[in-house]
Design a protein around this motif. Structure first.
Motif, short mmCIF file in Angstrom:
data_model
loop_
_atom_site.label_atom_id
_atom_site.label_comp_id
_atom_site.label_asym_id
_atom_site.label_seq_id
_atom_site.Cartn_x
_atom_site.Cartn_y
_atom_site.Cartn_z
N PRO A 162 0.81 -1.23 0.00
CA PRO A 162 0.00 0.00 0.00
C PRO A 162 0.84 1.27 0.00
N CYS A 163 1.95 1.27 0.73
CA CYS A 163 2.83 2.44 0.77
C CYS A 163 3.43 2.70 -0.60
N SER A 164 3.92 1.65 -1.24
CA SER A 164 4.50 1.79 -2.57
C SER A 164 3.45 2.27 -3.57
N PRO A 205 3.74 0.27 -8.13
CA PRO A 205 4.01 -0.24 -6.79
C PRO A 205 4.69 -1.60 -6.86
N HIS A 206 5.45 -1.93 -5.83
CA HIS A 206 6.10 -3.25 -5.82
C HIS A 206 5.16 -4.28 -5.21
N SER A 207 5.17 -5.46 -5.80
CA SER A 207 4.41 -6.59 -5.27
C SER A 207 5.32 -7.80 -5.29
N GLN A 208 4.91 -8.85 -4.59
CA GLN A 208 5.77 -10.01 -4.46
C GLN A 208 4.95 -11.25 -4.19
N ARG A 209 5.54 -12.39 -4.52
CA ARG A 209 4.92 -13.66 -4.13
C ARG A 209 5.00 -13.78 -2.61
N SER A 210 3.90 -14.21 -2.02
CA SER A 210 3.81 -14.27 -0.57
C SER A 210 3.28 -15.63 -0.14
N SER A 211 3.45 -15.93 1.15
CA SER A 211 3.11 -17.26 1.64
C SER A 211 2.25 -17.15 2.89
N ALA A 212 1.13 -17.89 2.89
CA ALA A 212 0.27 -18.00 4.07
C ALA A 212 0.39 -19.42 4.60
N PHE A 253 -5.90 -10.43 -12.78
CA PHE A 253 -5.02 -10.57 -11.62
C PHE A 253 -4.47 -9.21 -11.20
N ALA A 254 -4.11 -8.37 -12.17
CA ALA A 254 -3.64 -7.02 -11.86
C ALA A 254 -4.72 -6.22 -11.16
N LEU A 255 -5.98 -6.40 -11.60
CA LEU A 255 -7.09 -5.71 -10.96
C LEU A 255 -7.27 -6.16 -9.52
N LEU A 256 -7.18 -7.47 -9.28
CA LEU A 256 -7.30 -7.98 -7.92
C LEU A 256 -6.20 -7.43 -7.01
N ASN A 257 -4.99 -7.35 -7.53
CA ASN A 257 -3.89 -6.80 -6.74
C ASN A 257 -4.12 -5.34 -6.42
N GLY A 258 -4.62 -4.58 -7.42
CA GLY A 258 -4.89 -3.17 -7.18
C GLY A 258 -6.00 -2.93 -6.19
N GLN A 259 -6.95 -3.85 -6.13
CA GLN A 259 -8.09 -3.71 -5.21
C GLN A 259 -7.82 -4.33 -3.84
N ASN A 260 -6.67 -4.99 -3.68
CA ASN A 260 -6.35 -5.67 -2.43
C ASN A 260 -4.92 -5.35 -1.98
N LEU A 261 -4.62 -4.06 -1.90
CA LEU A 261 -3.32 -3.65 -1.39
C LEU A 261 -3.20 -4.10 0.06
N PHE A 263 -0.31 -4.89 3.50
CA PHE A 263 0.90 -5.23 4.23
C PHE A 263 0.73 -6.66 4.78
N CYS A 264 1.80 -7.21 5.31
CA CYS A 264 1.69 -8.54 5.90
C CYS A 264 0.71 -8.53 7.09
N GLU A 265 0.64 -7.38 7.78
CA GLU A 265 -0.30 -7.27 8.89
C GLU A 265 -1.75 -7.38 8.40
N ASP A 266 -2.02 -6.74 7.24
CA ASP A 266 -3.37 -6.82 6.67
C ASP A 266 -3.72 -8.25 6.29
#
Length: 317
Positions: A162-164, A205-212, A253-261, A263-266
């Protein structure tokens, strides 16, 4: 008299007969990395089989006993997991057999089953689909306090900072102000063309592969909600990684990323809310890790249900 090869004869049992060199009770004794197939029932009722690795253990409560009966654990694992679908009931029967076959030695038993579960997932926009693999671990235990089952899995997703995103928007605003100075009449078609040009997306903005990584303890009376748990996590995060991807899928997928900014806390709080609302889950632990593209380190957040005395609440790995 010559004894035939098939004649019954007494064989030495060192584990039963020999005294231990040093007496003492042991927390767990057993085997790990047992290769065995497991069978699971899909929501449509079709049984699928996956190769698994199993850990099987009992405690050794008698300080004077040399060891347990390893072969009995193996035979129970082989018989139960090879012949019937994996359910809480089948796991309960397996652990009961562990204890019944070690009645004079053990009063606690546990089993851990690791396998990859494959699910066919549709593309976001196109008519395509592809297979996704989810690592799954099922742990079950039985002791004087009762029977417990846990399900653990990992879901990969995309996270956009979100900051980026805010910093990128600021640069785009500044570029627009420079290209369309105050007082200049704006032409709608010119602005639309600018938005579609490289100048109109001066920064991204920067995005990255993440793990839950999620571990849940199940309430009594429910089946193993493996696919439901995976769906719950992916629905909470909204940006799970994709398999088959055409241009329309990548745009979605780009739309989903833009609508779901997030942080790891979020991400951790989204999953926490979803898991906390599921009546099948009595305790949980989760870890959201964003494998940063900006930094050489990861951003990580943990959350748990916080059941008093629940051992899941304080685990970090």
């Amino acid at each position: 008299m010559t004894m035939s090869p098939t004649s019954a004869r007494a064989m030495p049992d060192i584990a039963r007969d020999a005294e231990p060199g040093a007496a003492g009770q042991l927390d767990w004794v057993g085997m790990d990395e047992i290769a065995v197939p497991v069978r699971l029932a899909n929501p449509d009722g079709i049984i699928v089989q996956s190769p698994a690795r199993v850990a099987a253990y009992v405690n050794l409560k008698r300080a004077d006993a040399r060891g347990i009966h390893m072969s009995r654990l193996y035979l129970h694992v082989d018989r139960h997991l090879s012949s019937e679908p994996l359910t809480p009931c089948s796991l309960r029967r397996l652990l009961r057999d562990f204890l019944d076959s070690h009645a004079d030695l053990s009063d606690r038993a546990r089993v851990g089953i690791r396998f990859d579960h494959m699910i066919r997932r549709p593309a976001l926009a196109s008519d395509n689909s592809g297979w996704k693999t989810y690592p799954v671990t099922i742990n079950a235990s039985m002791d004087a306090s009762g029977f417990a089952v846990e399900v653990e899995t990992e879901v990969l997703y995309s996270s956009t900072c979100p900051c980026s995103a805010a910093l990128a928007r600021q640069l785009i605003q500044e570029q627009f102000d420079a290209d369309f100075p105050e007082g200049q009449a704006l032409d709608r078609h010119q602005v639309i063309a600018w938005l579609g040009s490289e100048a109109g997306i001066r920064a991204t903005p920067h995005s990255q592969r993440s793990s839950a990584h999620v571990r849940v303890r199940l309430a009594a009376g429910f089946d193993l909600p493996i696919i439901d748990l995976i769906d719950l996590i992916e629905s909470a995060l909204q940006t799970p990684v994709q398999t088959a991807v055409k241009r329309e899928d990548e745009q979605a997928f780009a739309l989903l990323n833009g609508q779901n900014l997030m942080f790891c806390e979020d991400a951790a709080r989204r999953m926490q809310e979803a898991l906390d609302a599921d009546e099948r889950i009595v305790d949980f632990w989760l870890r959201a890790a964003h494998l940063e593209s900006l930094h050489p380190h990861d951003a990580v957040a943990y959350a748990s249900k916080g059941v008093e005395g629940g051992y899941l609440a304080s685990q970090l790995d």
